[in-house]
Design an enzyme around this catalytic site. Structure first.
Site, PDB file in Angstrom:
ATOM      1  CB  ILE A  31      -9.301  -5.100  36.863  1.00  0.00           C
ATOM      2  CG1 ILE A  31      -9.953  -5.755  38.088  1.00  0.00           C
ATOM      3  CG2 ILE A  31      -8.013  -4.405  37.259  1.00  0.00           C
ATOM      4  CD1 ILE A  31      -9.131  -6.874  38.699  1.00  0.00           C
ATOM      5  CG  ASN A  71      -6.217  -5.755  33.196  1.00  0.00           C
ATOM      6  OD1 ASN A  71      -6.437  -5.950  34.395  1.00  0.00           O
ATOM      7  ND2 ASN A  71      -7.177  -5.890  32.286  1.00  0.00           N
ATOM      8  CB  SER A 107      -0.156 -11.095  39.674  1.00  0.00           C
ATOM      9  OG  SER A 107      -0.031 -12.452  40.022  1.00  0.00           O
ATOM     10  CB  SER A 108      -4.414 -13.525  40.762  1.00  0.00           C
ATOM     11  OG  SER A 108      -5.348 -14.158  41.608  1.00  0.00           O
ATOM     12  CE1 TYR A 127      -6.240 -16.061  36.468  1.00  0.00           C
ATOM     13  CE2 TYR A 127      -6.302 -16.612  38.805  1.00  0.00           C
ATOM     14  CZ  TYR A 127      -6.351 -15.673  37.795  1.00  0.00           C
ATOM     15  OH  TYR A 127      -6.516 -14.349  38.109  1.00  0.00           O
ATOM     16  CE  LYS A 132      -3.533 -13.479  36.169  1.00  0.00           C
ATOM     17  NZ  LYS A 132      -3.394 -12.234  35.362  1.00  0.00           N
ATOM     18  CB  ILE A 150     -11.870  -7.504  41.709  1.00  0.00           C
ATOM     19  CG1 ILE A 150     -10.523  -7.337  42.435  1.00  0.00           C
ATOM     20  CG2 ILE A 150     -12.394  -6.162  41.224  1.00  0.00           C
ATOM     21  CD1 ILE A 150     -10.569  -6.420  43.637  1.00  0.00           C
ATOM     22  CB  THR A 193     -14.449  -8.461  37.122  1.00  0.00           C
ATOM     23  OG1 THR A 193     -13.863  -9.747  37.379  1.00  0.00           O
ATOM     24  CG2 THR A 193     -13.656  -7.382  37.844  1.00  0.00           C
TER      25      THR A 193
END
Length: 303
Positions: free
Chosen positions: A21, A146, A195-196, A209, A213, A242, A244
């Protein structure tokens, strides 16, 4: 370069920009005309490759390396950023040197501006009265927090070391990066925190995690109110799944990929560009009236 030129003359710093990202965000901001500091922790080759790609396409960028989640990380990032920016200005000129908005004297927010600290109220890294301001002041317009780390697991498998790592990289580092950025940031700047959706959904499989966030989301709200007087907007972008390297372990089979895709109303996994385009909008003047917001960029996940 196919550029919208909406960010011409702006200077941006994107952390964790070598891959995923962050790479897409850095490329998008450069495409829109910004000079981009491409930060990396360990992916030096990838960051240098991106810088070269941006330059070949007519944009401007430079790489800077510093590990996050370790003591002194924010200071190290900006030491490298300032050095890279000085070199960029020496070689190519422009982008803030001597431009309007450069602060000449003391205070975290600039002399005479709203929020100027009284004597004796310095925060970490602020200057004593009478110390000269660094040449870096007025040298940043856009900060994109990021960089992040994941893979904490459920509470039953968590360890203090894993928990501390999640908080150090995903919450503490952005906090002190903002602290170091503010003396450099020109009024009307942008702070964009990645964030997420994990902070807005039950996500027990990676609880520490998700907690880290959530802290980032809370920081956005407080900063948006504090910095409004300077015209600085602060927003959070919350990506869903996403494609990645970070979540590659969740896409190891066709069935796993299909299951992730099915969570979006578009029946696909998100792409880094899906997030980068939203960040490009928030970084632009078109988003000047948006602050303190969490933008769900999950493709309608779990609707």
């Amino acid at each position: 370069m196919d550029s919208n030129s909406t960010l011409t003359g702006k200077i941006a710093l994107v952390t964790g920009a070598g891959r995923g990202i962050g790479r897409a965000i850095a490329g998008r901001l450069a495409q829109d005309g910004a000079l981009v500091g491409v930060h990396y922790g360990r992916s030096e080759a990838a960051a240098l490759e991106l810088v070269e790609e941006i330059r070949q396409n007519g944009g401007r960028a430079f790489a800077l390396g510093a590990e996050l989640g370790v003591p002194g990380d924010a200071g190290a990032v900006f030491e490298a950023f300032d050095a890279g920016l000085r070199k960029e200005r020496e070689e190519y000129g422009g982008y803030g040197a001597g431009e309007e908005g450069v602060r000449e004297e003391y205070g975290r927010y600039g002399a005479g501006e709203k929020g100027e600290r009284e004597k004796g109220e310095r925060g970490e890294g602020e200057r004593e009265e009478g110390e000269s301001a660094p040449a870096a002041e007025g040298s940043l317009d856009i900060l994109v927090n990021n960089a992040g780390t994941s893979g904490s697991g459920p509470v039953s498998r968590a360890t203090p070391e894993i928990f501390d790592r999640m908080i150090a990289v995903n919450a503490k580092a952005p906090f002190f990066l903002v602290q170091n950025a503010l003396p450099r940031m020109r009024d009307g700047g942008r702070i964009i925190n990645i964030s997420s959706l994990a902070s807005r959904r039950a996500f027990p499989e990676s609880l520490a995690y998700a907690m880290s966030k959530g802290a980032l989301d809370t920081m956005t709200l407080g900063l948006a109110k504090e910095l409004g007087g300077r015209g600085i907007t602060v927003n959070t972008v919350g990506p869903g799944f996403i494609e990645t390297d970070m979540n590659a372990r969740r896409r190891t089979t066709p069935e796993a990929r299909a299951a992730l895709a099915a969570r979006s109303v578009f029946d696909r996994i998100g792409r880094p560009a899906d997030v980068a385009d939203v960040v490009g909008f928030l970084a632009s003047d078109a988003a000047r009236w948006i602050t303190g917001q969490y933008l769900d960029v999950g493709g309608g996940t779990d609707l």
